[in-house]
Design a protein around this motif. Structure first.
Motif, PDB file in Angstrom:
ATOM      1  N   VAL A 183       0.828  -1.209   0.000  1.00 29.17           N
ATOM      2  CA  VAL A 183       0.000   0.000   0.000  1.00 29.17           C
ATOM      3  C   VAL A 183       0.862   1.258   0.000  1.00 29.17           C
ATOM      4  CG1 VAL A 183      -1.893   1.193   1.167  1.00 29.17           C
ATOM      5  CG2 VAL A 183      -1.719  -1.297   1.332  1.00 29.17           C
ATOM      6  N   VAL A 184       1.969   1.209   0.720  1.00 27.90           N
ATOM      7  CA  VAL A 184       2.711   2.440   1.014  1.00 27.90           C
ATOM      8  C   VAL A 184       4.074   2.542   0.348  1.00 27.90           C
ATOM      9  CG1 VAL A 184       1.609   2.491   3.280  1.00 27.90           C
ATOM     10  CG2 VAL A 184       3.918   1.568   3.062  1.00 27.90           C
ATOM     11  N   MET A 185       4.467   1.535  -0.412  1.00 30.91           N
ATOM     12  CA  MET A 185       5.833   1.535  -0.946  1.00 30.91           C
ATOM     13  C   MET A 185       6.185   2.828  -1.675  1.00 30.91           C
ATOM     14  SD  MET A 185       6.788  -2.133  -2.408  1.00 30.91           S
ATOM     15  CE  MET A 185       6.572  -3.594  -1.407  1.00 30.91           C
ATOM     16  N   ASN A 186       5.242   3.299  -2.468  1.00 28.12           N
ATOM     17  CA  ASN A 186       5.514   4.500  -3.236  1.00 28.12           C
ATOM     18  C   ASN A 186       5.686   5.714  -2.322  1.00 28.12           C
ATOM     19  OD1 ASN A 186       4.346   6.954  -5.018  1.00 28.12           O
ATOM     20  ND2 ASN A 186       5.389   5.466  -6.317  1.00 28.12           N
ATOM     21  N   ASN A 187       4.775   5.889  -1.373  1.00 22.72           N
ATOM     22  CA  ASN A 187       4.874   7.000  -0.415  1.00 22.72           C
ATOM     23  C   ASN A 187       6.164   6.948   0.374  1.00 22.72           C
ATOM     24  OD1 ASN A 187       2.217   6.020  -0.800  1.00 22.72           O
ATOM     25  ND2 ASN A 187       1.475   7.480   0.731  1.00 22.72           N
ATOM     26  N   THR A 188       6.480   5.752   0.849  1.00 27.12           N
ATOM     27  CA  THR A 188       7.663   5.564   1.672  1.00 27.12           C
ATOM     28  C   THR A 188       8.908   5.974   0.897  1.00 27.12           C
ATOM     29  OG1 THR A 188       6.612   3.725   2.810  1.00 27.12           O
ATOM     30  CG2 THR A 188       8.996   3.805   2.870  1.00 27.12           C
ATOM     31  N   ALA A 189       9.006   5.484  -0.316  1.00 26.38           N
ATOM     32  CA  ALA A 189      10.169   5.818  -1.149  1.00 26.38           C
ATOM     33  C   ALA A 189      10.226   7.320  -1.396  1.00 26.38           C
ATOM     34  CB  ALA A 189      10.107   5.052  -2.468  1.00 26.38           C
ATOM     35  N   ASN A 190       9.080   7.926  -1.682  1.00 27.81           N
ATOM     36  CA  ASN A 190       9.078   9.363  -1.959  1.00 27.81           C
ATOM     37  C   ASN A 190       9.423  10.193  -0.729  1.00 27.81           C
ATOM     38  OD1 ASN A 190       8.665   9.913  -4.717  1.00 27.81           O
ATOM     39  ND2 ASN A 190       6.578   9.123  -4.556  1.00 27.81           N
ATOM     40  N   ALA A 191       8.952   9.787   0.433  1.00 31.52           N
ATOM     41  CA  ALA A 191       9.278  10.528   1.652  1.00 31.52           C
ATOM     42  C   ALA A 191      10.772  10.422   1.948  1.00 31.52           C
ATOM     43  CB  ALA A 191       8.452  10.012   2.823  1.00 31.52           C
ATOM     44  N   LEU A 192      11.344   9.238   1.770  1.00 31.16           N
ATOM     45  CA  LEU A 192      12.783   9.078   1.994  1.00 31.16           C
ATOM     46  C   LEU A 192      13.581   9.931   1.010  1.00 31.16           C
ATOM     47  CD1 LEU A 192      12.946   5.244   2.775  1.00 31.16           C
ATOM     48  CD2 LEU A 192      13.639   7.095   4.319  1.00 31.16           C
ATOM     49  N   LEU A 193      13.185   9.928  -0.245  1.00 28.59           N
ATOM     50  CA  LEU A 193      13.867  10.781  -1.231  1.00 28.59           C
ATOM     51  C   LEU A 193      13.706  12.255  -0.874  1.00 28.59           C
ATOM     52  CD1 LEU A 193      12.951   9.008  -4.600  1.00 28.59           C
ATOM     53  CD2 LEU A 193      15.267   9.315  -3.692  1.00 28.59           C
ATOM     54  N   ALA A 194      12.529  12.628  -0.392  1.00 31.20           N
ATOM     55  CA  ALA A 194      12.266  14.037  -0.089  1.00 31.20           C
ATOM     56  C   ALA A 194      13.151  14.553   1.046  1.00 31.20           C
ATOM     57  CB  ALA A 194      10.786  14.246   0.247  1.00 31.20           C
ATOM     58  N   ILE A 195      13.476  13.700   2.021  1.00 33.82           N
ATOM     59  CA  ILE A 195      14.370  14.181   3.094  1.00 33.82           C
ATOM     60  C   ILE A 195      15.844  13.951   2.747  1.00 33.82           C
ATOM     61  CG2 ILE A 195      12.712  13.967   4.994  1.00 33.82           C
ATOM     62  CD1 ILE A 195      14.463  11.533   5.947  1.00 33.82           C
ATOM     63  N   GLY A 196      16.103  13.339   1.600  1.00 29.48           N
ATOM     64  CA  GLY A 196      17.489  13.226   1.150  1.00 29.48           C
ATOM     65  C   GLY A 196      18.100  11.845   1.260  1.00 29.48           C
ATOM     66  N   ALA A 197      17.345  10.868   1.773  1.00 25.18           N
ATOM     67  CA  ALA A 197      17.866   9.500   1.870  1.00 25.18           C
ATOM     68  C   ALA A 197      17.696   8.780   0.538  1.00 25.18           C
ATOM     69  CB  ALA A 197      17.138   8.740   2.981  1.00 25.18           C
ATOM     70  N   SER A 198      18.268   7.606   0.454  1.00 25.03           N
ATOM     71  CA  SER A 198      18.183   6.796  -0.761  1.00 25.03           C
ATOM     72  C   SER A 198      17.455   5.500  -0.426  1.00 25.03           C
ATOM     73  CB  SER A 198      19.600   6.508  -1.262  1.00 25.03           C
ATOM     74  OG  SER A 198      19.571   5.718  -2.425  1.00 25.03           O
ATOM     75  N   PRO A 199      16.196   5.364  -0.879  1.00 26.07           N
ATOM     76  CA  PRO A 199      15.416   4.184  -0.521  1.00 26.07           C
ATOM     77  C   PRO A 199      15.677   3.024  -1.471  1.00 26.07           C
ATOM     78  CG  PRO A 199      14.054   5.723  -1.746  1.00 26.07           C
ATOM     79  CD  PRO A 199      15.415   6.351  -1.642  1.00 26.07           C
ATOM     80  N   VAL A 200      15.600   1.815  -0.962  1.00 23.93           N
ATOM     81  CA  VAL A 200      15.547   0.654  -1.842  1.00 23.93           C
ATOM     82  C   VAL A 200      14.589  -0.356  -1.240  1.00 23.93           C
ATOM     83  CG1 VAL A 200      17.488  -0.706  -0.866  1.00 23.93           C
ATOM     84  CG2 VAL A 200      16.925  -0.893  -3.286  1.00 23.93           C
TER      85      VAL A 200
END
Lengths: 269, 269, 269
Positions: free
Chosen positions: A28-45
């Motif tokens: 449900v949240v994978m997209n949001n989670t990845a975008n929030a991590l990118l937005a604060i500057g982290a690199s999600p995988v």
């Protein structure tokens, strides 16, 4: 304690180091989670298969485990990743989504938490309560994935859970309680629109992973993540007409979050 | 028939009761579906594993089954949830996404619909047609998940399908046809941008679940959900430059939907 | 070479023909991918199960394979779809998300690319580099799914990869290199906010599938897709405060993209 200075210092570290945060989370949240991590500057995988979960955890700076849409094959991937994270000593943040709603969720939490150490458990009041009272009288019923009780009413449970698994417990709600035997931090930031957007709890868990990647004091890291969530939520709500525009503004707020905004809005104690 | 009063009454019930809607749906739309349910005031949960699907259906007020990204292991979860829902008598809404596009989808629909009763089937014209003419001449070819024919051309098929499975059929399109042996309701609301956003059909199905949770007249519930979809779509389109801003405005419109807006916009017959 | 005229001609063809693009892609981006394809006028479908992947590829105009959240059962579906696509001669676009980050990803790419022909490989610099140097010294380490090196530094690798698998290679970055033995096209469009939104690389891959569905010169198709991505990104960034509003504006820009905008912004050589 955390301060506006410490929150901003660690946010700046995330932006500078861009830590790789490995997420095994729900559909449900994978997209949001990845975008929030990118937005604060982290690199999600995201990588869940047991064939690679350990290898991905081997190059990550933090591991985030979220049981929101569980199945046996995903649990095996979680176990591999958690074992590798334990071996390497990287922080592990665990989100017991919907614990208490079905036996399968509660039992899976128990199995995973008993099998490998975690650094931080981040959940809502129903979930934290369910983990403490698992199979015992006193357990509140979880209604799906939304909490039916207030965070204030279970702050003692959070302390008990912290002792049980020797980890920080980050209990989210109108007030967030970040607790450990050694004390607690309360965060009073946030906005009523936040529970009307799916997966913001999961986003909090993911951001907790990013902060834990740059601050090995996990109590501080967990509190800073909740502060950033709450402050970005307050900023986002200013220009939002509902949960649709809120989501957009929330990502923009995370991306632009300044030291001045944190200073003027942080309500930690 | 439905009226602005009945639509608003049931919307208010959803906002007040926040019914738990259990979704076993596809990967593409899970996030949208959950957000739309939260925006109208319902409480969504997603749980697909056969290990817990029955237990989740046991605490839900409605079950939504959507075959958009199908696989054998998910079908087993659907069967468990549908069996439990039948046992408890809660409404089951079924979305035959892409039925007719591949034999696997058509056969799975047939298997699920024959195995357990459903309250409402919600699909587009190609899908409804495919379910009626399964394996027979006269079946229109479904192009992926988008309809290639108009809802007007298959309203007779919708009636046949309603008889076949003894359920309400909610056929969406420029005009929505909600049909049962006892009659039909037509909804003329909606906007041409809606088919340009992925998963709005799936959202309609999920909202149908929420309305069925508070109104046991499933024909009314299905029509009210389509009315709310269409009206929110019209309101959203007013300030939208394209499908991106439309999605944002659509969630805001669902969240803020007022009795006055329903009164001035509802086109039901 | 591509020109504003050719880009717009093929965009108009997509809008007119609405080609069915079959995606077997990752959980993180499915929603974005589907929405971007709808926004440019194509018809997306997602179907990954081996029970139907071949049948869906049998009615599609292009196949998009993306390994972002890989597992054995999904690989079997990819193989079925790729075999059917090869048999029918429809274009296949392959996105090696995170190749180089784990052995499982690299080996899966090697297996899939050796087993069936692909028309276009679309990846970032780390991924393209990983595919060329697989198991050899010289391989850059991929950090999760984000590139750690510039596209300029691996344009030679892109040529080597193009020879290895006899396909077009579309290497994205600040400059996009679309290469084949017969030459190369460079696209200089785009915006720094784009890597801050999850899955825009995956969106580029999906749009490449749509362009390849209407233009059998795959080098042109790949370049046109990257041009449309970059131009829509530049337009979106004009009114965006961060990655949240950017995503919304990006879909609106794709939907509204005009010949005049392409003419004034295209930077191809």
């Amino acid at each position: 304690m955390i301060t506006a200075q410490s929150v901003y210092r660690d946010l700046a570290k995330i932006r500078e180091q861009s830590p790789l945060v490995h997420n095994i989370t729900n559909f449900v949240v994978m997209n949001n989670t990845a975008n929030a991590l990118l937005a604060i500057g982290a690199s999600p995988v995201m990588a869940h298969a047991e064939e690679e979960a350990g290898d991905m955890a081997a190059i990550a700076s933090a591991l985030v485990i979220n049981i929101g849409t569980l199945s046996p094959v995903w649990i095996r991937g979680m176990e591999k990743a958690m074992a590798k994270a334990a071996e390497r000593g990287i922080p592990v943040v665990f989100d017991p989504v919907g614990a208490g709603a079905t036996p399968y969720r509660s039992e899976t939490c128990s199995k995973l938490l008993s099998g490998c150490p975690v650094s931080i458990i981040r959940g809502n009041a129903s979930e934290i309560n369910a983990l403490v009272f698992m199979g015992k009288p006193g357990a509140a019923k979880t209604k799906g994935v939304d909490s039916t009780i207030s965070s204030d009413s279970v702050s003692d449970s959070a302390k008990a859970l912290s002792s049980l698994y020797n980890c920080v417990v980050s209990l989210s709600g109108a007030t967030d309680y970040i607790v450990k035997s050694s004390g607690q931090i309360l965060i009073h930031n946030g906005h009523p629109l936040m529970p009307r957007v799916t997966g913001l709890g999961c986003t909090a868990t993911a951001l907790t992973g990013a902060f834990a990647a740059v601050n090995s004091n996990y109590m501080e890291a967990a509190a800073e993540a909740m502060a950033v969530m709450g402050i970005a939520g307050e900023l986002a709500a200013r220009n939002s007409k509902g949960p649709g525009s809120f989501q957009v503004n929330f990502l923009d707020a995370l991306y632009n979050l300044s030291e001045g905004e944190i200073q003027s809005l942080l309500k930690a104690e």
